[in-house]
Design an enzyme around this catalytic site. Structure first.
Site, PDB file in Angstrom:
ATOM      1  N   GLY A  35       0.786  -1.221   0.000  1.00  0.00           N
ATOM      2  CA  GLY A  35       0.000   0.000   0.000  1.00  0.00           C
ATOM      3  C   GLY A  35       0.820   1.273   0.000  1.00  0.00           C
ATOM      4  N   HIS A  58     -15.852  24.717   0.150  1.00  0.00           N
ATOM      5  CA  HIS A  58     -17.141  24.579   0.839  1.00  0.00           C
ATOM      6  C   HIS A  58     -17.452  25.825   1.657  1.00  0.00           C
ATOM      7  CE1 HIS A  58     -20.589  22.525   2.356  1.00  0.00           C
ATOM      8  NE2 HIS A  58     -20.154  22.475   3.600  1.00  0.00           N
ATOM      9  N   ASP A  60     -30.263  25.031   0.748  1.00  0.00           N
ATOM     10  CA  ASP A  60     -30.366  25.362   2.171  1.00  0.00           C
ATOM     11  C   ASP A  60     -30.011  26.828   2.360  1.00  0.00           C
ATOM     12  OD1 ASP A  60     -27.491  25.561   2.219  1.00  0.00           O
ATOM     13  OD2 ASP A  60     -27.381  23.405   2.527  1.00  0.00           O
ATOM     14  N   LYS A 113     -33.920  22.353   4.765  1.00  0.00           N
ATOM     15  CA  LYS A 113     -33.651  20.919   4.825  1.00  0.00           C
ATOM     16  C   LYS A 113     -33.180  20.518   6.213  1.00  0.00           C
ATOM     17  CE  LYS A 113     -28.798  20.744   3.282  1.00  0.00           C
ATOM     18  NZ  LYS A 113     -27.875  20.271   2.242  1.00  0.00           N
ATOM     19  N   ASP A 129     -25.633  24.186  -6.134  1.00  0.00           N
ATOM     20  CA  ASP A 129     -24.936  23.792  -4.909  1.00  0.00           C
ATOM     21  C   ASP A 129     -23.465  23.630  -5.238  1.00  0.00           C
ATOM     22  OD1 ASP A 129     -24.613  23.182  -2.251  1.00  0.00           O
ATOM     23  OD2 ASP A 129     -25.900  21.415  -2.257  1.00  0.00           O
ATOM     24  N   GLY A 137     -28.889  12.721  -2.336  1.00  0.00           N
ATOM     25  CA  GLY A 137     -30.133  12.699  -1.568  1.00  0.00           C
ATOM     26  C   GLY A 137     -30.824  14.043  -1.481  1.00  0.00           C
TER      27      GLY A 137
END
Length: 332
Positions: A46, A138, A177, A200, A227, A234
């Site tokens: 990994g 964000h 929202d 929401k 958004d 969802g």
């Protein structure tokens, strides 16, 4: 695109991490320069190993690596690239992170949690980044987590131009929202449309939210939901259903980033949403076969920003005056 948008004598090199190859190639195509040679190896245990394939001494280096669908691996790889370029005597290293996944971890809003975005910012700088370039964080105050310059680009103009191009008429811009209302108003101002706001509820950290009510008149009108990103789909599906119940006609969505996987894409396909537009800030294989999802490229916008950095021009002009070349390249 001709390389004449760059100075004739320039020492720019654009490289790609494993999650940024497609985006970086589009940037290089716009600028008319070759993509830098590099390799990434993942060993059987990994471990990651990164290697620069050409000389970068005294070069101005830009490394493209979204932190998106595999954020922990992609973030670790980004740190290794920053270290490799610094140890190879690049004159400067800019981390181009079209989507910064840990931007959601921007505050300590409950006991005993990490402010993950701040931790990531510090690590990126300590690893060797001199400058950071991102799009539609964000929350924009995340720029304050960095001590080095942050170029914060916006997908708004290319999304707006695409909506204009498809001749979507008589619509209201819908914020999912109250937190996204300010951005929704920017879309509405550019498009000359009114705004509606959804109320929401999100009960837990399970990425599931339900739209409860819409504040604003949508009856008999089309709706453009905007958004910054979607993971599960969802909120979008729930809001589209509610808008239909409130008398909305056609419904389309505009996102800066799309991180949906198979189940989320299936929800969109089966929903009241007619079209979902997003950028290629995330090289997302799960959305490519969808009949409802249209990806436009933000790479020319980033390439234009790189060219302006090279020419010592202002990047802030891109916020209000995106060159037509960017739009033409974005919609191909």
């Amino acid at each position: 695109m001709s390389s004449t948008i760059l100075p004739q004598q320039n020492d720019i090199k654009i490289f790609a991490g494993s999650s940024g190859t497609h985006f970086a190639r589009n940037m290089c195509e716009y600028l008319g320069i070759p993509l830098g040679a590099s390799e990434v190896f993942t060993f059987s245990d990994g471990n990651l190993f990164v290697k620069i394939g050409e000389n970068v001494r005294s070069k101005e280096v830009f490394l493209v690596q979204p932190i998106a669908l595999n954020p922990n691996i992609e973030f670790t790889e980004l740190l290794f690239w920053m270290d490799a370029f610094e140890r190879s005597s690049a004159s400067s290293v800019t981390a181009i992170i079209p989507y910064f996944g840990y931007a959601k971890g921007d505050k300590k809003d409950e006991p005993r949690v990490s402010i993950r975005a701040r931790v990531c910012a510090e690590c990126i700088e300590l690893a060797g980044a001199d400058r950071i370039m991102m799009m539609d964080l964000h929350t924009p105050q995340i720029q304050g987590f960095f001590k080095r310059p942050v170029d914060h680009l916006y997908a708004l103009q290319i999304l707006v131009e695409y909506v204009k191009a498809i001749e979507f008429r008589d619509f209201v811009v819908v914020s999912p929202d109250s937190g996204f209302t300010k951005n929704a108003r920017k879309f509405a101002n550019c498009l000359g449309a009114p705004v509606a706001i959804a109320d929401k509820m999100r009960a837990a950290h399970d990425e599931q939210a339900e739209a409860l009510e819409v504040i604003g008149d949508v009856e008999g009108k089309n709706a453009l939901i905007v958004d910054d990103f979607s993971i599960s789909g969802g909120t979008l599906v729930s809001l589209a259903r509610l808008l239909k119940q409130r008398g909305a006609q056609r419904i389309i969505v505009g996102l800066s980033h799309i991180l949906m996987r198979e189940e989320a894409v299936r929800k969109i396909e089966e929903s009241d949403i007619e079209l979902l537009i997003s950028t290629d800030s995330v090289d997302n294989p799960y959305v490519k076969a969808s009949s409802k999802i249209r990806i436009i490229s933000a790479a020319p916008l980033f390439a234009e920003a790189v060219a302006r950095i090279s020419r010592k021009d202002s990047i802030s002009q891109l916020f209000d005056d995106v060159p037509s070349n960017v739009f033409r390249a974005a919609f191909l």
